[in-house]
Design a protein around this motif. Structure first.
Motif, PDB file in Angstrom:
ATOM      1  N   ASN A 114      22.838  56.640  47.612  1.00  0.00           N
ATOM      2  CA  ASN A 114      23.709  55.814  48.446  1.00  0.00           C
ATOM      3  C   ASN A 114      22.938  55.067  49.521  1.00  0.00           C
ATOM      4  O   ASN A 114      23.373  53.986  49.957  1.00  0.00           O
ATOM      5  N   SER A 115      21.797  55.607  49.959  1.00  0.00           N
ATOM      6  CA  SER A 115      20.958  54.872  50.901  1.00  0.00           C
ATOM      7  C   SER A 115      20.426  53.592  50.258  1.00  0.00           C
ATOM      8  O   SER A 115      20.407  52.526  50.891  1.00  0.00           O
ATOM      9  N   MET A 116      20.016  53.696  49.003  1.00  0.00           N
ATOM     10  CA  MET A 116      19.532  52.505  48.304  1.00  0.00           C
ATOM     11  C   MET A 116      20.665  51.501  48.083  1.00  0.00           C
ATOM     12  O   MET A 116      20.445  50.284  48.114  1.00  0.00           O
ATOM     13  N   ARG A 117      21.871  51.993  47.879  1.00  0.00           N
ATOM     14  CA  ARG A 117      23.011  51.097  47.644  1.00  0.00           C
ATOM     15  C   ARG A 117      23.365  50.279  48.887  1.00  0.00           C
ATOM     16  O   ARG A 117      23.821  49.138  48.782  1.00  0.00           O
ATOM     17  N   VAL A 118      23.164  50.857  50.087  1.00  0.00           N
ATOM     18  CA  VAL A 118      23.576  50.166  51.310  1.00  0.00           C
ATOM     19  C   VAL A 118      22.434  49.393  51.976  1.00  0.00           C
ATOM     20  O   VAL A 118      22.681  48.603  52.882  1.00  0.00           O
ATOM     21  N   LEU A 119      21.201  49.622  51.546  1.00  0.00           N
ATOM     22  CA  LEU A 119      20.091  48.857  52.124  1.00  0.00           C
ATOM     23  C   LEU A 119      20.262  47.381  51.790  1.00  0.00           C
ATOM     24  O   LEU A 119      20.482  47.021  50.628  1.00  0.00           O
ATOM     25  N   PRO A 120      20.144  46.489  52.776  1.00  0.00           N
ATOM     26  CA  PRO A 120      20.420  45.064  52.515  1.00  0.00           C
ATOM     27  C   PRO A 120      19.466  44.423  51.522  1.00  0.00           C
ATOM     28  O   PRO A 120      19.843  43.492  50.811  1.00  0.00           O
ATOM     29  N   ASP A 125      23.793  46.179  43.131  1.00  0.00           N
ATOM     30  CA  ASP A 125      23.783  45.403  41.891  1.00  0.00           C
ATOM     31  C   ASP A 125      22.496  45.626  41.093  1.00  0.00           C
ATOM     32  O   ASP A 125      21.402  45.764  41.668  1.00  0.00           O
ATOM     33  N   PRO A 126      22.605  45.642  39.767  1.00  0.00           N
ATOM     34  CA  PRO A 126      21.406  45.776  38.926  1.00  0.00           C
ATOM     35  C   PRO A 126      20.470  44.587  39.111  1.00  0.00           C
ATOM     36  O   PRO A 126      20.908  43.466  39.403  1.00  0.00           O
ATOM     37  N   ARG A 127      19.186  44.839  38.957  1.00  0.00           N
ATOM     38  CA  ARG A 127      18.180  43.782  39.064  1.00  0.00           C
ATOM     39  C   ARG A 127      17.289  43.804  37.829  1.00  0.00           C
ATOM     40  O   ARG A 127      17.021  44.861  37.269  1.00  0.00           O
ATOM     41  N   GLN A 128      16.846  42.631  37.434  1.00  0.00           N
ATOM     42  CA  GLN A 128      15.923  42.515  36.308  1.00  0.00           C
ATOM     43  C   GLN A 128      14.525  42.881  36.782  1.00  0.00           C
ATOM     44  O   GLN A 128      14.004  42.274  37.735  1.00  0.00           O
ATOM     45  N   PHE A 129      13.912  43.871  36.151  1.00  0.00           N
ATOM     46  CA  PHE A 129      12.574  44.316  36.558  1.00  0.00           C
ATOM     47  C   PHE A 129      11.534  43.375  35.975  1.00  0.00           C
ATOM     48  O   PHE A 129      11.531  43.101  34.761  1.00  0.00           O
ATOM     49  N   GLN A 220      15.597  46.965  33.654  1.00  0.00           N
ATOM     50  CA  GLN A 220      16.733  46.730  34.546  1.00  0.00           C
ATOM     51  C   GLN A 220      16.862  47.935  35.466  1.00  0.00           C
ATOM     52  O   GLN A 220      16.872  49.074  34.996  1.00  0.00           O
ATOM     53  N   ILE A 221      16.950  47.696  36.767  1.00  0.00           N
ATOM     54  CA  ILE A 221      16.996  48.801  37.720  1.00  0.00           C
ATOM     55  C   ILE A 221      18.229  48.691  38.598  1.00  0.00           C
ATOM     56  O   ILE A 221      18.730  47.594  38.864  1.00  0.00           O
ATOM     57  N   ASP A 222      18.719  49.824  39.057  1.00  0.00           N
ATOM     58  CA  ASP A 222      19.814  49.907  40.022  1.00  0.00           C
ATOM     59  C   ASP A 222      19.696  51.259  40.715  1.00  0.00           C
ATOM     60  O   ASP A 222      18.903  52.107  40.295  1.00  0.00           O
ATOM     61  N   PRO A 223      20.463  51.506  41.795  1.00  0.00           N
ATOM     62  CA  PRO A 223      20.310  52.761  42.534  1.00  0.00           C
ATOM     63  C   PRO A 223      20.639  54.022  41.747  1.00  0.00           C
ATOM     64  O   PRO A 223      20.291  55.120  42.181  1.00  0.00           O
ATOM     65  N   LEU A 224      21.300  53.881  40.602  1.00  0.00           N
ATOM     66  CA  LEU A 224      21.601  55.042  39.755  1.00  0.00           C
ATOM     67  C   LEU A 224      20.611  55.182  38.607  1.00  0.00           C
ATOM     68  O   LEU A 224      20.845  55.974  37.688  1.00  0.00           O
ATOM     69  N   LEU A 225      19.531  54.424  38.672  1.00  0.00           N
ATOM     70  CA  LEU A 225      18.554  54.421  37.582  1.00  0.00           C
ATOM     71  C   LEU A 225      18.037  55.813  37.245  1.00  0.00           C
ATOM     72  O   LEU A 225      17.881  56.166  36.080  1.00  0.00           O
ATOM     73  N   GLY A 226      17.772  56.632  38.268  1.00  0.00           N
ATOM     74  CA  GLY A 226      17.120  57.912  38.036  1.00  0.00           C
ATOM     75  C   GLY A 226      18.043  59.017  37.571  1.00  0.00           C
ATOM     76  O   GLY A 226      17.565  60.093  37.210  1.00  0.00           O
ATOM     77  N   TYR A 227      19.359  58.766  37.560  1.00  0.00           N
ATOM     78  CA  TYR A 227      20.304  59.855  37.277  1.00  0.00           C
ATOM     79  C   TYR A 227      20.139  60.394  35.860  1.00  0.00           C
ATOM     80  O   TYR A 227      19.855  61.585  35.667  1.00  0.00           O
ATOM     81  N   MET A 228      20.293  59.538  34.855  1.00  0.00           N
ATOM     82  CA  MET A 228      20.233  60.019  33.474  1.00  0.00           C
ATOM     83  C   MET A 228      18.811  60.408  33.046  1.00  0.00           C
ATOM     84  O   MET A 228      18.627  61.475  32.451  1.00  0.00           O
TER      85      MET A 228
END
Length: 299
Positions: A114-120, A125-129, A220-228
């Motif tokens: 959630n810290s990564m989600r709120v950092l400006p 949103d997902p980003r293209q790596f 493709q990366i997002d703040p939930l990338l590491g979960y699975m």
């Protein structure tokens, strides 16, 4: 492509994916071997490493120096982050019931996500790596990409470096001693706190490299990338025998191959289900894992 060639192709793909799982699983198994803690925040440390690599590659480009700095930056940041997590989240609870540490690990995982989600400069949103250009090498009817070669080779090199550190250095001997008996190690003059912090750091260094490799292979990366990937790496560690470094390596490779074979010969949406089915089977048949040892407790 006939079934035989498809099988070999999926083995190659599985070896590449499994190498990443093995790198991440090593962090789980090393921490558990030292302090008997399942560090569920480990997958999110990998996610942080992927973002560090992302920003470095945006600044420097996807050339060779850019990739080198991306790996080094991700590994350093993840190592320092894990030292802070161990110092302020886990160390105060070292002598507390294990459930307290487990709940704290889940809390740290949620804080990182959630810290990564709120950092400006990150956001939800997902980003293209950014990745290097993909070149495929034909071996007969088989195809191997330059990214797969980099993933497999770099993973193997990092695992060999870890094996050397653990088995042939003074710090590695201290890690083994603390893993065997923490209190006796302290009495013998070993700095237990520094050894445990180093174990967290080196496991997270590998996770940082794994994050960049995973994002390079699946850009493709997002703040939930590491979960699975974190969950699957945990399954790999349990499969190989959590606490066993060779077991984590083998478990990661087996899990990666199982996943790619499922995608190649069955419905691809079942790939994740197969991973969790493997966890259930191993817990039912051999709870200690492939290289795990039974521990007798005297009462």
């Amino acid at each position: 492509m006939n079934s035989g060639l498809l099988f070999i192709q999926q083995l190659i793909n599985g070896l590449s994916l499994g190498s990443i799982y093995a790198l991440i699983a090593l962090g789980y198994t090393m921490v558990y071997g030292i302090v008997k803690l399942i560090n569920f925040a480990h997958g999110d440390v990998m996610m942080v490493g992927a973002y560090v690599g992302y920003f470095i590659l945006l600044a420097l480009g996807t050339n060779v120096p850019g990739m080198i700095f991306a790996f080094l930056g991700a590994m350093i940041v993840c190592g320092l982050l894990s030292i802070l997590i161990e110092r302020f989240a886990y160390r105060p609870l070292r002598n507390a019931p294990r459930l307290n540490s487990l709940i704290t690990a889940i809390a740290v995982e949620l804080i990182l996500q959630n810290s990564m989600r709120v950092l400006p400069f990150v956001g939800p949103d997902p980003r293209q790596f950014p990745t290097m250009a993909v070149h495929n090498f034909a071996i007969g009817s088989l195809s191997v990409s330059n990214i797969q070669v980099i993933v497999i080779v770099l993973s193997a090199v990092l695992m060999l470096v870890l094996n050397y550190i653990v088995n042939y250095t003074k710090t590695g001997k201290a890690m083994q001693a603390v893993s065997f008996d923490l209190q006796a190690s302290s009495l013998m003059g070993i700095s237990v706190n520094k050894t445990i912090a180093f174990t967290f750091a080196i496991g997270s260094v590998l996770a940082g490299a794994g994050g960049v490799l995973y994002a390079t292979a699946y850009p493709q990366i997002d703040p939930l990338l590491g979960y699975m990937p974190g969950l699957k790496a945990f399954i790999a560690a349990v499969l190989g025998g959590i606490g066993s470094i060779p077991g984590a390596m083998l478990g990661g490779i087996i899990l990666g191959i199982a996943e790619t074979l499922t995608k190649g010969f069955g419905p691809s949406q079942y790939a994740d289900a197969i991973s969790f089915a493997i966890l259930i089977v191993i817990l039912l048949v051999k709870p200690t894992g492939i290289f795990g040892k039974k521990v007798r407790v005297k009462v």
